[in-house]
Design a protein around this motif. Structure first.
Motif, PDB file in Angstrom:
ATOM      1  N   LEU A  38       0.823  -1.220   0.000  1.00 64.41           N
ATOM      2  CA  LEU A  38       0.000   0.000   0.000  1.00 64.41           C
ATOM      3  C   LEU A  38       0.853   1.265   0.000  1.00 64.41           C
ATOM      4  CD1 LEU A  38      -2.800  -1.138   2.503  1.00 64.41           C
ATOM      5  CD2 LEU A  38      -2.758  -1.345   0.006  1.00 64.41           C
ATOM      6  N   ASP A  39       2.175   1.101  -0.139  1.00 65.62           N
ATOM      7  CA  ASP A  39       3.054   2.270  -0.229  1.00 65.62           C
ATOM      8  C   ASP A  39       2.613   3.136  -1.401  1.00 65.62           C
ATOM      9  OD1 ASP A  39       4.526   1.472   1.891  1.00 65.62           O
ATOM     10  OD2 ASP A  39       6.312   0.869   0.743  1.00 65.62           O
ATOM     11  N   GLY A  40       2.611   4.432  -1.209  1.00 69.51           N
ATOM     12  CA  GLY A  40       2.250   5.340  -2.293  1.00 69.51           C
ATOM     13  C   GLY A  40       0.756   5.609  -2.387  1.00 69.51           C
ATOM     14  N   LEU A  41      -0.037   4.944  -1.509  1.00 69.86           N
ATOM     15  CA  LEU A  41      -1.494   5.122  -1.588  1.00 69.86           C
ATOM     16  C   LEU A  41      -2.044   5.923  -0.399  1.00 69.86           C
ATOM     17  CD1 LEU A  41      -2.397   1.520  -2.777  1.00 69.86           C
ATOM     18  CD2 LEU A  41      -2.573   3.614  -4.133  1.00 69.86           C
ATOM     19  N   ASP A  42      -1.139   6.630   0.310  1.00 70.53           N
ATOM     20  CA  ASP A  42      -1.578   7.358   1.506  1.00 70.53           C
ATOM     21  C   ASP A  42      -2.711   8.333   1.188  1.00 70.53           C
ATOM     22  OD1 ASP A  42       0.524   5.978   2.533  1.00 70.53           O
ATOM     23  OD2 ASP A  42       1.610   7.721   3.323  1.00 70.53           O
ATOM     24  N   GLU A  43      -2.590   9.037   0.053  1.00 65.82           N
ATOM     25  CA  GLU A  43      -3.614  10.028  -0.310  1.00 65.82           C
ATOM     26  C   GLU A  43      -4.991   9.383  -0.412  1.00 65.82           C
ATOM     27  OE1 GLU A  43      -3.395  13.313  -0.501  1.00 65.82           O
ATOM     28  OE2 GLU A  43      -1.338  12.967   0.228  1.00 65.82           O
ATOM     29  N   MET A  44      -4.999   8.172  -0.988  1.00 71.53           N
ATOM     30  CA  MET A  44      -6.274   7.465  -1.146  1.00 71.53           C
ATOM     31  C   MET A  44      -6.916   7.214   0.225  1.00 71.53           C
ATOM     32  SD  MET A  44      -6.964   3.821  -3.034  1.00 71.53           S
ATOM     33  CE  MET A  44      -6.811   2.627  -1.718  1.00 71.53           C
ATOM     34  N   PHE A  45      -6.108   6.769   1.177  1.00 70.99           N
ATOM     35  CA  PHE A  45      -6.679   6.443   2.490  1.00 70.99           C
ATOM     36  C   PHE A  45      -7.043   7.701   3.278  1.00 70.99           C
ATOM     37  CE2 PHE A  45      -4.281   2.519   1.544  1.00 70.99           C
ATOM     38  CZ  PHE A  45      -5.357   1.639   1.577  1.00 70.99           C
ATOM     39  N   LEU A  46      -6.366   8.806   2.977  1.00 70.81           N
ATOM     40  CA  LEU A  46      -6.688  10.048   3.679  1.00 70.81           C
ATOM     41  C   LEU A  46      -7.914  10.716   3.069  1.00 70.81           C
ATOM     42  CD1 LEU A  46      -3.024  11.363   4.174  1.00 70.81           C
ATOM     43  CD2 LEU A  46      -4.559  10.419   5.923  1.00 70.81           C
ATOM     44  N   GLY A  47      -8.217  10.377   1.806  1.00 70.75           N
ATOM     45  CA  GLY A  47      -9.298  11.064   1.086  1.00 70.75           C
ATOM     46  C   GLY A  47     -10.673  10.409   1.216  1.00 70.75           C
ATOM     47  N   ILE A  48     -10.756   9.264   1.858  1.00 74.40           N
ATOM     48  CA  ILE A  48     -12.059   8.571   1.896  1.00 74.40           C
ATOM     49  C   ILE A  48     -12.850   8.920   3.161  1.00 74.40           C
ATOM     50  CG2 ILE A  48     -11.408   6.612   0.456  1.00 74.40           C
ATOM     51  CD1 ILE A  48     -10.885   5.053   3.107  1.00 74.40           C
ATOM     52  N   ASN A  49     -14.176   8.862   3.028  1.00 75.73           N
ATOM     53  CA  ASN A  49     -14.991   9.060   4.226  1.00 75.73           C
ATOM     54  C   ASN A  49     -15.982   7.910   4.434  1.00 75.73           C
ATOM     55  OD1 ASN A  49     -17.004   9.516   2.381  1.00 75.73           O
ATOM     56  ND2 ASN A  49     -16.901  11.750   2.556  1.00 75.73           N
ATOM     57  N   ARG A  50     -15.797   6.847   3.676  1.00 80.52           N
ATOM     58  CA  ARG A  50     -16.705   5.719   3.818  1.00 80.52           C
ATOM     59  C   ARG A  50     -16.045   4.477   3.240  1.00 80.52           C
ATOM     60  NH1 ARG A  50     -21.750   4.520   0.556  1.00 80.52           N
ATOM     61  NH2 ARG A  50     -22.636   2.857   1.802  1.00 80.52           N
ATOM     62  N   ILE A  51     -16.294   3.341   3.864  1.00 82.41           N
ATOM     63  CA  ILE A  51     -15.781   2.061   3.350  1.00 82.41           C
ATOM     64  C   ILE A  51     -16.971   1.122   3.171  1.00 82.41           C
ATOM     65  CG2 ILE A  51     -14.362   0.023   3.873  1.00 82.41           C
ATOM     66  CD1 ILE A  51     -12.498   1.852   5.495  1.00 82.41           C
ATOM     67  N   VAL A  52     -17.033   0.447   2.032  1.00 78.98           N
ATOM     68  CA  VAL A  52     -18.026  -0.608   1.830  1.00 78.98           C
ATOM     69  C   VAL A  52     -17.263  -1.891   1.524  1.00 78.98           C
ATOM     70  CG1 VAL A  52     -20.053  -1.395   0.557  1.00 78.98           C
ATOM     71  CG2 VAL A  52     -19.676   1.063   0.891  1.00 78.98           C
ATOM     72  N   VAL A  53     -17.513  -2.927   2.305  1.00 74.17           N
ATOM     73  CA  VAL A  53     -16.834  -4.199   2.064  1.00 74.17           C
ATOM     74  C   VAL A  53     -17.813  -5.116   1.351  1.00 74.17           C
ATOM     75  CG1 VAL A  53     -15.413  -6.019   3.076  1.00 74.17           C
ATOM     76  CG2 VAL A  53     -15.656  -3.832   4.271  1.00 74.17           C
ATOM     77  N   VAL A  54     -17.394  -5.658   0.206  1.00 74.91           N
ATOM     78  CA  VAL A  54     -18.267  -6.543  -0.576  1.00 74.91           C
ATOM     79  C   VAL A  54     -17.618  -7.922  -0.697  1.00 74.91           C
ATOM     80  CG1 VAL A  54     -19.389  -4.705  -1.899  1.00 74.91           C
ATOM     81  CG2 VAL A  54     -17.296  -5.747  -2.790  1.00 74.91           C
TER      82      VAL A  54
END
Ligand code: BG6
Length: 369
Positions: A38-54
């Motif tokens: 997940l290196d390099g994906l910090d922005e993605m994790f900081l930018g979300i406000n909801r998680i849906v697990v399918v």
């Protein structure tokens, strides 16, 4: 190869400790959780406000367990949805939603279509998968592999504990990035996770023979109920699913608190009920509630099989059978409580002379919608 085992499922249950250990390996260093993929994906994790697990099947129960840890540790709202229901209801998703898919095979069509649909709606996608290079991870923005090793038996066992492990690692990784847990809190949980493989090994070493004998003795049972609360609820569902899949016995899992709202009507004298009991040392309040549920159904003649922490004396007067598990912090109990249920389902299928690896009507990976 089965090696010396009677079935792939027997081999795969015996590999549950390694499935967790290998999934953890390289992702925890001195209490710091960092998933290199997940290196390099910090922005993605900081930018979300909801998680849906399918997910589907057993993977969906891993998702339900993971929701408790993801929400508690990251403070991001989490929904869990069966993949095949997800895209037919115009879900509210967009660029600030992270879709986490869970699939052992990485080829389940229902799950793949949910991921593709989410991506077309602008959501970010992360795949938790046990099969390198499978279709679902290839279609996703990020991948966290489970390292359970190839799973051959149709009914999923070692992949399930690996999926929960991967979700917990993901939750701790995101909690570090977002500062929702302190470094010390992350380290405590990381150490709990690192301690799980030895605890599963302890169950296999001390309880397996006992559970198999008990399963033999239960071979003529026609219906089994499973009750759990909090993280024990998805484990009750998984225990029931495993029994349906490989023994063809009617089985249902319920949330223990829901009992009085309906399912208690099913209880008649002799009805076997597995109850996942939270540890009194770790979750005293929940444990009391579950013990009171046990008393309610026992008064109506249910036969209680308690999956309980080894030191829990409070269940003894109410349990007809106790399947013991080592002590763990509440969120980590599912990784232990599920093991006796996997052994029980397998033992019962063996007692009935059924093919545990290839149950009727089922396929390991369902590549049609
Ligand atoms: C079912 C399998 O068809 O698919 C289950 O029989 C499994 O064992 C479910 O849990 C989901 O599969 P996967 O590969 O997406 O995890």
């Amino acid at each position: 190869e089965k090696g010396g085992w009677s079935s792939f499922m027997a081999k795969e249950v015996s590999e549950e400790p390694e499935a967790v250990a290998n999934t953890v390996r390289g992702r925890i260093h001195d209490g710091v959780v960092q998933i290199p993929e997940l290196d390099g994906l910090d922005e993605m994790f900081l930018g979300i406000n909801r998680i849906v697990v399918v997910a589907c099947g057993t993977a969906a129960y891993a998702a339900m367990v993971g929701k408790y840890a993801l929400e508690q540790w990251t403070r991001i709202p989490v929904d869990v949805e069966l993949a095949h229901e997800f895209r037919y209801r115009d879900p509210v998703i967009g660029p600030d939603t992270l879709i986490v898919s869970i699939s052992q095979s990485g080829e389940t069509m229902d799950t793949l279509m949910a991921v593709k649909y989410a991506a077309s709606r602008g959501a970010k996608t992360l795949s938790i998968c046990n099969t390198q290079g499978a279709t679902i991870p290839r279609e996703s923005d990020a991948i966290v592999y489970t390292h359970a090793g190839p799973e051959v038996a149709v009914a999923s066992t070692k992949a399930f504990v690996a999926q929960i492990t991967a979700l917990y690692l993901l939750a701790l990784h995101v909690a570090r990035l977002r500062g929702s847990l302190t470094a010390a809190e992350i380290a405590v949980n990381a150490h709990e996770l690192e301690a799980i493989p030895a605890k599963i090994s302890e169950i296999l070493a001390t309880e397996q023979t006992h559970i198999e004998q008990f399963a033999h003795w239960m071979a003529d049972t026609r219906s089994v109920l499973f009750l759990g609360r909090h993280v024990g609820y998805p484990i009750a569902l998984e225990g029931a699913l495993k029994l349906k899949e490989i023994t063809y016995i009617h089985a249902e899992g319920f949330a223990a608190g829901e009992l009085k709202h309906g399912p208690i009507a099913l209880i008649e004298p002799g009805q076997p009920v597995f109850v996942i009991v939270p540890s009194p040392r770790e979750s005293a309040e929940l444990q009391k509630k579950v013990v009171s549920n046990i008393q309610e159904i026992r008064a109506r003649g249910a036969r209680i099989i308690a999956v309980a922490e080894a030191g829990d004396a409070a269940v003894l007067p109410y349990a007809d059978e106790v399947l013991r598990i080592p002590l763990a912090a509440p969120l980590f109990e599912p990784l232990l409580a599920v093991v006796p249920l996997h052994i029980f389902a397998m033992g019962l299928a063996n007692a009935k002379g059924l093919d545990v690896d290839q149950p009727r009507n089922l396929a390991k990976s369902v590549t049609v919608e």
